[in-house]
Design an enzyme around this catalytic site. Structure first.
Site, PDB file in Angstrom:
ATOM      1  N   LYS A   1      46.124  42.190  95.618  1.00  0.00           N
ATOM      2  CA  LYS A   1      46.549  43.482  95.098  1.00  0.00           C
ATOM      3  C   LYS A   1      45.469  43.990  94.143  1.00  0.00           C
ATOM      4  CE  LYS A   1      50.578  45.618  92.759  1.00  0.00           C
ATOM      5  NZ  LYS A   1      51.897  45.348  92.143  1.00  0.00           N
TER       6      LYS A   1
ATOM      7  N   SER B   1      55.755  48.173  93.878  1.00  0.00           N
ATOM      8  CA  SER B   1      54.415  48.723  93.847  1.00  0.00           C
ATOM      9  C   SER B   1      53.406  47.956  94.708  1.00  0.00           C
ATOM     10  CB  SER B   1      53.899  48.730  92.409  1.00  0.00           C
ATOM     11  OG  SER B   1      53.750  47.418  91.912  1.00  0.00           O
TER      12      SER B   1
ATOM     13  N   SER C   1      58.550  44.696  92.252  1.00  0.00           N
ATOM     14  CA  SER C   1      57.352  45.164  92.970  1.00  0.00           C
ATOM     15  C   SER C   1      56.770  44.208  94.003  1.00  0.00           C
ATOM     16  CB  SER C   1      56.252  45.526  91.972  1.00  0.00           C
ATOM     17  OG  SER C   1      56.486  46.794  91.416  1.00  0.00           O
TER      18      SER C   1
END
Lengths: 95, 486
Positions: B76, B151, B175
Site C-alpha cells: 500500500k 482505504s 481499511s
C-alpha cells in the site's frame, strides 16, 4: 451543534488551512452534519467511566539515551522544496 | 499459476516448477494488461522487482527456504519505500521519494518477497471506497462500476485480480477488512501493537495497524509471521513473543464458542449478506463449534466516538505537512503563513481537510471535554463490551460490511460513507485482531465474514478462518476480467 461560517474560518486558521468565503458555507454544513453524528455520544452518561486513551494497557517503553541514528542530513534535505547551505528556505519572516 | 495462493507459489518455487523471475514477469505482464482499467497501482517497480526476483532465485539455489522467498507482493502506498515514490494517495506527497523503508517493508525485503509496486488508496487512508485518492478511484475487479472499498482498495483489487500474490494494507477503522470483503479476498488486521507502525504514514496513531490482504488465511498467517513483532523504532509495538501463526491453523474447532452480536444482525444489514453469513455459520457448526447470540450494547456509538478520536489524531499528525521539508509547496508564497495555508489547502483533498477541521474543532479550547474526553470514555465502554463478550465466547463473528460493494459516487455524503464501517470500527477502538474472509456471493458480488478475537489472539482468528476455508471454496472464486484489457 451547528457550526457557522465564522467558526469554520476560526478553526481553519488554527489548522492553517485556507477556506475561501464561497467554500465556507458548504464546509460548515458538512461539518455540522458530522457533529450531529458525533453528538449521539452525548446521550450516554459517562460520568463514572474512565477515559481510554489507547488500546494497550502498557507503560511507555524507555531506551538508553544513546545516539543510534546516522547523520543523513544531506539525503533528507534533498527532499526539501528549497534549501541552501544545510538550511531549509522559507519566505522571509523578518524584514 | 498467478491465481494461486502465496503458500502454493512458495511450494512451486521450492519444487523448482517456476522461478521467481518467471513469476514476477507474469504478474508484471498482468499489471500491464489490467492496471489501466482497475487503477490499482500508483507505481510499478518493474526493474527493481526483477532484480529482487533474481536475488530470490539465487538465494533459493543456495538452499534458502524462507517461505515467502521470491513471492511477488505489493505494498500500500502508505508504507515508505526507500528510493520509491510514496504518496499516501495525496497530492501533497506526489513528489515524495522516501529516504528510508518502513519496518514492514524492511521485513518483507528480508523475507525475500518481491515488491511489484505501490498500490492506490484513499488519501491518507481516509475513506471507505478509494474515491478520495488524488490518483483517481480504484475499480472493483468484480464490477468496474463499483468501488473496491477502502482505504486499502488498490491492494484489495490487485489481489482479487491476481495482479500480485499478496499485498499489505493498513486498517484504522476497517481499511483492510472492508475492501477485502468487497473484493472477495482475505484481509487481516492484527491487534494494535502487533505490527510496527514505523515508516507507515500516520493517520490516527492509536488506531492504525498494518496487516495482510491475500488469498487465504494461511497466506495471512505466513505474512503475519513476517510482519509481527517488536520494533524498537515504534514505542507502541508490543514486546510479546510472536508465535508461528501457521502452526495452529490446523487446530480443530471442536468446542469452539462463537458469539454472534445481535447488534450486527439488526436493522441496516442487507438480507442477502445476512443470509450468506448465516449459511456460512452452519459450516462452523459442522466443525463442532457452538454458536450463541451476544450483545455489544455500545456498538452503535463506535462510529461517533471514532469520528472524534481519528480526526483529532489526524489533525495533529497531518500538521507536519507544511511545505518546508518535503512534499508539495505552493507557488510564490507571499509569506510563511500564506505558504503553510496554501500548501495545505492545495495539497490536501476535500475529505482530508474536512477531517483536519473536525479534529481541530474537537481539540480546540472549550470543546475538549465535550468531544475528545467524551469519545475516550465511549471507547472504554466499547472495549468493555468486548471484554465481557470474550468471557463467554472464543471469537465474535458477523458480517464485515452491511452490503456488497456499492457503485462509484453512490455515497457522496460524508456521514453516509462513515456509517459504512459500522461493524469494523469498534474493533479498532478496542485494539483487537479481526479478519474478513470471503463467505459467499450475492448478485455476483462477494460478501465478507468478519471474525474477531480477543487481545493478541491472532493465532485463534487465523485458525478459525483457515478451518472455514478448508470446508469452503469462496476464497477461490475469481472475478471475470474479460474485456478489461488496457
Amino acid at each position: 451543534m451547528a457550526l457557522d461560517k465564522s467558526e469554520v474560518e476560526k478553526i481553519a486558521q488554527l489548522a492553517r488551512l485556507h477556506i475561501s468565503a464561497e467554500e465556507a458555507e458548504e464546509v460548515a454544513g458538512r461539518i455540522t452534519d458530522i457533529l450531529a453524528l458525533i453528538d449521539q455520544m452525548q446521550a450516554v452518561d459517562t460520568s463514572q467511566v474512565e477515559a481510554l486513551a489507547h488500546p494497550l494497557d502498557v507503560v511507555q517503553r524507555l531506551r538508553a539515551d544513546e545516539v543510534t541514528e546516522q547523520d543523513r542530513r544531506d539525503a533528507l534535505q534533498e527532499l526539501a522544496p528549497a534549501s541552501e547551505d544545510g538550511l531549509y528556505l522559507v519566505p522571509r519572516v523578518i524584514e | 499459476m498467478i491465481e494461486q495462493t502465496a503458500a502454493e507459489l512458495s511450494a512451486a518455487l521450492s519444487r523448482g516448477e517456476v522461478s521467481s523471475v518467471e513469476l514476477t514477469q507474469a504478474y508484471l505482464d498482468r499489471i500491464g494488461k489490467y492496471n489501466e482499467a482497475l487503477n490499482a497501482f500508483i507505481t510499478v517497480c518493474e526493474e527493481s522487482a526483477l532484480a529482487q526476483a533474481r536475488q530470490a532465485d539465487d538465494r533459493r539455489a543456495r538452499g534458502d527456504a524462507s517461505p515467502l522467498l521470491g513471492v511477488p507482493l505489493a505494498h500500500k502506498d502508505i508504507f515508505c519505500t526507500e528510493g520509491v515514490l510514496t504518496t499516501c494517495g495525496s497530492k501533497i506527497l506526489n513528489n515524495f521519494i522516501s529516504p528510508y523503508d518502513a519496518t514492514v517493508v524492511e521485513r518483507f525485503n528480508g523475507s525475500g518477497a518481491v515488491m511489484l509496486g505501490k498500490t492506490n488508496m484513499d488519501e491518507f487512508a481516509m475513506g471507505s471506497s478509494n474515491e478520495t485518492s488524488f490518483f483517481g478511484p480504484v475499480r472493483n475487479p468484480w464490477d468496474r462500476e463499483r468501488v473496491p472499498g477502502g482505504s486499502s482498495g488498490g491492494s484489495a483489487a490487485a489481489v482479487a485480480a491476481d495482479l500480485c500474490a499478496m499485498a499489505t494494507g493498513t486498517d484504522t477503522g476497517g481499511s483492510i477488512r472492508q475492501p477485502a470483503a468487497f473484493c472477495g479476498i482475505t484481509g487481516f488486521k492484527p491487534s494494535y501493537g502487533r505490527v510496527s507502525r514505523w515508516g507507515m504514514i500516520a493517520f490516527a496513531s492509536s488506531l492504525d495497524q498494518a496487516g495482510p490482504l491475500c488469498k487465504s488465511a494461511e497466506d495471512a498467517a505466513l505474512m503475519s509471521n513476517v510482519m509481527a513483532g517488536l520494533d524498537p523504532k515504534d514505542s507502541t509495538s508490543i514486546d510479546l513473543p510472536v508465535p508461528d501463526y501457521t502452526a495452529s491453523l490446523g487446530d480443530s474447532l471442536e468446542g469452539l464458542k462463537i458469539g454472534l452480536p445481535r447488534q450486527h444482525f439488526a436493522e441496516g444489514l442487507s438480507a442477502g449478506v445476512e443470509q450468506g453469513i448465516r449459511d456460512a455459520l452452519a459450516e462452523f457448526e459442522k466443525l463442532g463449534a457452538t454458536i450463541k447470540e451476544i450483545d455489544l450494547p455500545n456498538n452503535h456509538l463506535s462510529v461517533s466516538a471514532y469520528y472524534v478520536v481519528a480526526p483529532a489524531e489526524a489533525s495533529a499528525n497531518l500538521s507536519r505537512f507544511d511545505g518546508v521539508r518535503y512534499g508539495y509547496r505552493c507557488e510564490d508564497p507571499v509569506d510563511l503563513e500564506d505558504m503553510y495555508k496554501r500548501t495545505r489547502s492545495e495539497g490536501f483533498g476535500e475529505e482530508v481537510k474536512r477531517r483536519i477541521l473536525v479534529g481541530t474543532y474537537a481539540l480546540s479550547a472549550g470543546y475538549y471535554d465535550a468531544y475528545y474526553r467524551k469519545a475516550q470514555k465511549i471507547r472504554r465502554l466499547i472495549k468493555q463490551d468486548f471484554v465481557e463478550a470474550f468471557s463467554e465466547v472464543d471469537v465474535v463473528i458477523g458480517p464485515t460490511s452491511p452490503h456488497t460493494a456499492f457503485t462509484l459516487g453512490a455515497k457522496s455524503d460524508p456521514v453516509t460513507m462513515y456509517l459504512e464501517d459500522i461493524y469494523t470500527i469498534a474493533v479498532n477502538l478496542a485494539g483487537l485482531p479481526g479478519i474478513s474472509i470471503p463467505a459467499g456471493l450475492v448478485g455476483g458480488l462477494p460478501i465478507g465474514m468478519h471474525i474477531v478475537g480477543s487481545d493478541f489472539a491472532e493465532a485463534k482468528v487465523l485458525n478459525v478462518a483457515h478451518q472455514f476455508q478448508q470446508q469452503t471454496d469462496w476464497h477461490r472464486r475469481k472475478p471475470a476480467l474479460n474485456g478489461e484489457e488496457a
